[in-house]
Structure formats: C-alpha cells, structure tokens
Design a protein around this motif. Sequence first.
Motif, short mmCIF file in Angstrom:
data_model
loop_
_atom_site.label_atom_id
_atom_site.label_comp_id
_atom_site.label_asym_id
_atom_site.label_seq_id
_atom_site.Cartn_x
_atom_site.Cartn_y
_atom_site.Cartn_z
N MET A 1 0.85 -1.20 0.00
CA MET A 1 0.00 0.00 0.00
C MET A 1 0.87 1.24 0.00
O MET A 1 1.78 1.37 0.82
CB MET A 1 -0.91 0.00 1.23
N THR A 2 0.64 2.16 -0.93
CA THR A 2 1.42 3.39 -0.98
C THR A 2 0.77 4.45 -0.11
O THR A 2 -0.45 4.47 0.07
CB THR A 2 1.52 3.91 -2.43
N TYR A 3 1.60 5.35 0.42
CA TYR A 3 1.06 6.39 1.29
C TYR A 3 0.50 7.55 0.46
O TYR A 3 0.80 7.72 -0.71
CB TYR A 3 2.13 6.90 2.26
N SER A 4 -0.33 8.35 1.11
CA SER A 4 -0.90 9.54 0.48
C SER A 4 -0.49 10.77 1.26
O SER A 4 -0.12 10.70 2.44
CB SER A 4 -2.44 9.46 0.46
N ILE A 5 -0.53 11.91 0.60
CA ILE A 5 -0.19 13.18 1.22
C ILE A 5 -1.41 14.10 1.15
O ILE A 5 -2.01 14.24 0.08
CB ILE A 5 1.02 13.85 0.53
N PHE A 6 -1.76 14.71 2.26
CA PHE A 6 -2.86 15.66 2.30
C PHE A 6 -2.27 17.05 2.55
O PHE A 6 -1.66 17.29 3.59
CB PHE A 6 -3.84 15.30 3.41
N SER A 7 -2.43 17.96 1.58
CA SER A 7 -1.81 19.28 1.67
C SER A 7 -2.86 20.37 1.58
O SER A 7 -3.73 20.34 0.72
CB SER A 7 -0.80 19.47 0.53
N VAL A 8 -2.74 21.34 2.47
CA VAL A 8 -3.56 22.56 2.43
C VAL A 8 -2.65 23.73 2.77
O VAL A 8 -1.53 23.52 3.24
CB VAL A 8 -4.74 22.49 3.43
N PRO A 9 -3.10 24.98 2.52
CA PRO A 9 -2.25 26.12 2.86
C PRO A 9 -1.84 26.13 4.33
O PRO A 9 -2.54 25.59 5.20
CB PRO A 9 -3.14 27.33 2.53
N ASN A 10 -0.71 26.76 4.59
CA ASN A 10 -0.23 26.90 5.95
C ASN A 10 -1.26 27.62 6.82
O ASN A 10 -1.45 27.28 8.00
CB ASN A 10 1.09 27.69 5.94
N LYS A 11 -1.94 28.61 6.23
CA LYS A 11 -2.95 29.37 6.96
C LYS A 11 -4.19 29.56 6.09
O LYS A 11 -4.07 29.80 4.88
CB LYS A 11 -2.42 30.75 7.36
N ILE A 12 -5.35 29.45 6.70
CA ILE A 12 -6.61 29.82 6.06
C ILE A 12 -7.25 30.88 6.96
O ILE A 12 -7.67 30.58 8.08
CB ILE A 12 -7.56 28.62 5.89
N ILE A 13 -7.27 32.11 6.47
CA ILE A 13 -7.80 33.22 7.24
C ILE A 13 -9.19 33.53 6.71
O ILE A 13 -9.34 33.83 5.52
CB ILE A 13 -6.90 34.46 7.15
N HIS A 14 -10.21 33.43 7.55
CA HIS A 14 -11.57 33.61 7.06
C HIS A 14 -12.38 34.43 8.05
O HIS A 14 -12.03 34.54 9.23
CB HIS A 14 -12.24 32.25 6.81
N GLY A 15 -13.45 35.02 7.56
CA GLY A 15 -14.30 35.85 8.39
C GLY A 15 -14.12 37.33 8.08
O GLY A 15 -13.32 37.73 7.24
N TYR B 1 0.83 29.78 0.51
CA TYR B 1 1.18 29.91 1.93
C TYR B 1 -0.06 30.21 2.75
O TYR B 1 -0.25 29.68 3.85
CB TYR B 1 2.21 31.02 2.10
N ALA B 2 -0.93 31.08 2.20
CA ALA B 2 -2.15 31.44 2.92
C ALA B 2 -3.28 31.71 1.95
O ALA B 2 -3.07 32.18 0.83
CB ALA B 2 -1.90 32.68 3.79
N ALA B 3 -4.50 31.41 2.39
CA ALA B 3 -5.71 31.77 1.67
C ALA B 3 -6.50 32.72 2.55
O ALA B 3 -6.75 32.43 3.73
CB ALA B 3 -6.54 30.52 1.36
N LEU B 4 -6.89 33.87 2.00
CA LEU B 4 -7.68 34.85 2.73
C LEU B 4 -9.10 34.82 2.18
O LEU B 4 -9.34 35.14 1.01
CB LEU B 4 -7.10 36.27 2.56
N LEU B 5 -10.06 34.44 3.01
CA LEU B 5 -11.44 34.27 2.59
C LEU B 5 -12.31 35.34 3.23
O LEU B 5 -12.57 35.29 4.43
CB LEU B 5 -11.96 32.88 2.98
N ASP B 6 -12.71 36.30 2.44
CA ASP B 6 -13.57 37.39 2.92
C ASP B 6 -14.79 37.45 2.03
O ASP B 6 -14.71 37.82 0.86
CB ASP B 6 -12.80 38.71 2.89
N ALA B 7 -15.94 37.08 2.56
CA ALA B 7 -17.15 36.92 1.75
C ALA B 7 -17.68 38.23 1.18
O ALA B 7 -18.50 38.21 0.26
CB ALA B 7 -18.25 36.24 2.56
#
Length: 384
Positions: free
Chosen positions: A1-15, A170-176
């Motif tokens: 079985m091979t391993y998997s990698i789960f990657s997301v930004p270092n920071k998710i800034i929301h609100g 590096y970061a995702a900025l989520l401002d609705a």
Amino acid sequence: MTYSIFSVPNKIIHGDGAMDFLSTLDGNRAVIVTGGNSMKRGGFLDDAKALLEKAGLEVEIIDGVEPDPSLKTCLAGGKKMEEFGPQWIIALGGGSAMDAAKLMWVFYEHPGYDFQKLANFDNPPLGDKAKMICIPSTSGTASEITAFSVITDTEAEIKYPLVHPDFVPYAALLDAKIPATMPPRITAQTGMDVMTHAMEAYVSTNADDYTDPLAIRAIQLVFGYLKKAFDKGDDMEARVKMHDASTLAGMAFSNCSLGIVHSMAHKIGGIFHLTHGEANAIMLPYVIDYNRKETNRYDELEKILGIDDIAEEIRKLNASVGLTASIQEGQNTIIKEEDFLAHLDVMAENAFKDACTLTNPRQTSPEDIKKIYECAYYGKKVNF
C-alpha cells in the motif's frame, strides 16, 4: 500500500476583516496579480495595496489577466516579477488571476522554464524567492487552496491543467464581502464549479477518508445555498456558506484530483471559450449518468443527501440558477453545430489525455468521450 499526502495552505484566514492579515506581512516588496477592473471598481485592489503598504512593503500591480489566462500573459508577468523582486505574490481575483499568478511565480523563480515540462508535471521547486497568498473574489475555482492551475496555450487552443505541490499557497484569505459583488450569472457559474469539484472529488479513484467529508459538506452547502446567493446577492449567510463550500471542495479535489467533467470542460473551453463553470455545470449530469455504471459512489451520496437521482437534482439546480441543459441550448450563437462537429474528434482525444481523466471512476476512451460530448451538445440522455 502506498502512502498519500494531504496538503492545504499553511494558513486559512476567514471571516470579517480577513484581508487585514496583509498588514502583518514581513518583507520589502509585494506584487498584486489581478484581472480586469472589478477588483478596482469594488475598492478591493486599493484596500489590498494600502494594507501591504501599512506593513511597510513596496507594492507593484500586475493587472489585466484575461478570463482564460494565457501562457503569453504569464510569461510577461513572470518577467515583471523578475525585474521587481517581490518576497510576496498576492493573487487577488477569480480563478484566472490566481492560476496566472501561480505560473508567473514559476517564471519568476525559474526564468525561461520550459512550459511543456510543467504540462508534463516536471515541476521545479518554488518558494526560494517568494511566498504566495491568494484572495478569491469568486466562490468557485478554489485556486486559493489547491495545487492546480489551468493555463491556455492560445496558439495550440488547449487548456492545460497544471499540478504542482508547491502551488498550494502559503495562505488563503477568505472574505465573503468580495464575492458578494458577483452578478447572478457569475454566482451561478462559479457555484456549479464548486459542485463539480466536490462531486468529482467524492467519486475520484483517489478519494479517501480525508477528502470525503470535505466533498460531502461542500455538496450539501451548494445544494443549500447557491440558489439563495443567486436570488439575493447581499445574503451574506449564503455568500459565506458558498465561499466556505468552494474552499472545502478545493481541499478535497486538490488532494484526490477530479474526473472527466473537468477533462471535457478544459477542452471545450480552450477552443470555444465557454466559461469553465458553465461548461462544468452542463457536462456534470451527463458524466454522472455515464460514470455510475461502474461506481456505487453516487448511490452513497444519494443516501447521504436523501435524494433519488443526483444527476436529476443537478439538472434542477442548474435550471433554477439560469444555466442550460445542453451546450447547444446555452451557446448556440457561439458554438455552431458545424464548428462543434469540426472540433469534436480533437476535443475528445485531448480530453482523454487530460490529467483529470486518470482518476475518473469509470475507465473511458476517446470514443466514449466523443459520445458524451454529443449527448451534452444535443441534450440527449447518456445510456451507454
């Protein structure tokens, strides 16, 4: 079985006030990559520039990224970055601006890099000269969270999905408040892009226990809030939920990839410039009917959602937000039948070669993809 990698930004800034994060950055120079005039008209470009200057950064703006970002535009942007030397690359806008910024980043850190190597996933490392922050203006592409970028070679008339692990910002900025300025049609198109991302992630052959919950929640949110955001653009609850759905779907598909809805949308968009979200919306129910002959994942979704036929529910949602059921019906003044048929074989062959085809739950062929295109153009049921 091979391993998997789960990657997301270092920071998710929301609100509320998420963009204020820009005022906390360290460094000397930042470049903002953006598209047309919408970010300037809404004041968001000036806001971002002011916040970066508050942090003590010199700011340069690279604007004019077209709706389907071209290789030519990205080469020019990379050259400008090379001359300016930023430590931060801020992508502000829709998927096109963010996708273009990612490729500009490559050409900035590796001047003269062969684009065909990228198209074949021969990726150079990124992050030595700059970090990237993405601020999405639409609730759709999820490029702010993903390792993907879609770039059009206008000479070859091909959209290339690029995949590079270092593209994850590096970061995702989520401002609705930014996507709240989208007009209804763009809200619909980008919202169905979210749905397609989530749906294809859930049935992907690489889906796992990390991606499934994200995809399911995104699907639930789109069913629950897209029509509300479409009907009333200033419904901030709906806008927040759709923005969250976009990012959740992005977290899923960035880690398990997509399927032939995207493969086919990339190719028809590259030739006929059919908006990506609308192409996905049209193709999705046809591909569901095709795929479910070899996977029970749609059955699982129907049980979770409490519905009988998910393809039919997608058709109903499309209709409720003004999106048509067939390519011909929606774009007959742009995609004439003779033009469609003239490009059909090439589109089918190129879609089959698309990277997203690799994780489609049903093994396919150029011949099958051609038949699906025909069904989607004429509005015929897929029954093979």
